[in-house]
Scaffold this active site. Sequence first.
Site, short mmCIF file in Angstrom:
data_model
loop_
_atom_site.label_atom_id
_atom_site.label_comp_id
_atom_site.label_asym_id
_atom_site.label_seq_id
_atom_site.Cartn_x
_atom_site.Cartn_y
_atom_site.Cartn_z
N PHE A 1 7.34 -3.12 7.59
CA PHE A 1 5.87 -2.96 7.57
C PHE A 1 5.49 -3.58 6.07
O PHE A 1 5.74 -3.24 5.12
CB PHE A 1 5.52 -1.55 7.39
CG PHE A 1 3.99 -1.27 7.46
CD1 PHE A 1 3.15 -1.63 8.66
CD2 PHE A 1 3.36 -0.64 6.28
CE1 PHE A 1 1.86 -1.43 8.58
CE2 PHE A 1 2.13 -0.77 6.32
CZ PHE A 1 1.22 -0.93 7.34
N ASP B 1 9.29 -5.64 -1.24
CA ASP B 1 7.78 -5.00 -1.04
C ASP B 1 8.07 -3.48 -1.40
O ASP B 1 8.77 -2.85 -0.72
CB ASP B 1 7.48 -4.99 0.30
CG ASP B 1 6.27 -4.08 0.79
OD1 ASP B 1 5.75 -3.47 -0.29
OD2 ASP B 1 5.89 -4.32 1.87
N LYS C 1 0.49 2.12 -3.75
CA LYS C 1 0.56 3.32 -3.54
C LYS C 1 0.59 4.48 -4.91
O LYS C 1 -0.60 4.63 -5.37
CB LYS C 1 1.61 3.84 -2.54
CG LYS C 1 1.39 3.48 -1.22
CD LYS C 1 2.24 3.96 -0.18
CE LYS C 1 1.74 3.66 1.13
NZ LYS C 1 2.19 2.49 1.92
C1 LIG Z 1 1.55 1.25 2.64
C2 LIG Z 1 2.42 0.10 2.64
C3 LIG Z 1 1.81 -1.12 2.65
C4 LIG Z 1 0.29 -1.49 2.65
O1 LIG Z 1 -0.38 -0.59 1.56
P1 LIG Z 1 -1.77 -0.50 1.73
O2 LIG Z 1 -2.26 -0.11 0.53
O3 LIG Z 1 -2.15 0.36 2.89
O4 LIG Z 1 -2.61 -1.79 2.07
C5 LIG Z 1 2.52 -2.43 2.52
N1 LIG Z 1 4.00 -2.12 2.68
C6 LIG Z 1 4.49 -1.03 2.29
C7 LIG Z 1 6.08 -0.89 2.36
C8 LIG Z 1 3.97 0.22 2.43
O5 LIG Z 1 4.39 1.20 2.58
#
Ligand SMILES: *Cc1c(COP(=O)(O)O)cnc(C)c1O
Length: 403
Positions: A145, A232, A261
Amino acid sequence: MDLKSTGKTKEEIKEMYNKYFYETFQRFDFIAEKGEDDYVIDETGKRYLDFMAGIAVNSAGHCNKKVVEAIMEQCQQMMHASNYCYTIPMVMLAQRICDAIGMEKIYFQNSGAEANEVMIKLARKYGKDNFGPNRYHIVTAKNSFHGRTLATLAATGQPGTAIQRNYDPMIPGFSYAEFNNVQAFADACTDDTIAIMVEPVQGEGGVIPATKEFLQGLRKLCDERNMLLLFDEVQTGWGRTGSLMAYMGYGVKPDCVSMAKAMGGGMPIGAMCTSAKLALTFGPGAHGSTYAGNPVACAASYAQIGEIIDQKLPENADKIGAYFREELLKLPCVKEVRGRGLMIGVEFNKDIATDVKYQSADEGLLITAVRPNVIRLVPPLNITEKECDEAFAILHKVVSKLV
Ligand SMILES: *Cc1c(COP(=O)(O)O)cnc(C)c1O
């Protein structure tokens, strides 16, 4: 704003919500009015032990005093100036982050998806600059994701699922390989591949940690084939997995890492950091964003990261996480407990995750469900064994009733 100040009832607020909102989330049946360290307090004063932490955001606790002070002070001085000006918080934060995680350059963004978006753009530009116009392909992991913008959605390895369906055509240049399988990634890479992009621990995919051999294997593969390794760390970053960044715990350094986050302590901010190799890839006009590096968001992040480091929250996540994972194995109907630090997934033998989520909330514990049979626990990183015991007691009661 709280319910009282509106003069309305909770039912009226819910009606207003249903009238005006596009409903893309299923919400708990309470109003989150106050955050206090490891607790959320609703409109009736009921307290919820927060093992969701705003989806791995409130890592130094809700309304952390230092973060709140930093925001208030900055609000009175300068809330927004644009990227035509130097502002102090962005520079102080850039230095704090790059020094702490051993990176050379930073680009601020406003969210996780945007941080990944700019990471993808940087990789594409690096490929074109150095190897020609076709070298822009990126291999990501199945079940990954990476966000909800069109590029990050295409990077997300979940073709045909609800999050991708209806948004075709996906932007080209992405293919997917099996997570934790170096050979699958090697096979998926072609002469046009410029980068491999993975989460060190897959979050939304069901909390699945990479093996050390996998990340080391990807590093080697990227070095051999002149490709970039992109991590990521939007969810795994800033202490969550027991080290400042997950890659520091694994001992595998990416060329570029994204974060968001937890870094803002509740303010919307994201960033991408790179090693020296990519330092010259972006120049004037290459990318931009009105809010990126916003002084209030950066001041909050500066305080939040200060708290994460000063309070040794990664160390606590490592220690308490090990304790808690051991305890969680004692739940009924458990198939597997996995994760790193305080990023924990509990897989059950039955599809009870959604019921566990809502019934736990009724009992005063907030968690999320990431698969029909997997719950995710991402509490603030300052939690204690006692709070884990309380969360365990609630989960035990709820799961026992369901199976
Ligand atoms: C939450 C998340 C995203 C997206 O972040 P947003 O601030 O919601 O756009 C991307 N990659 C990972 C691994 C995530 O947990």
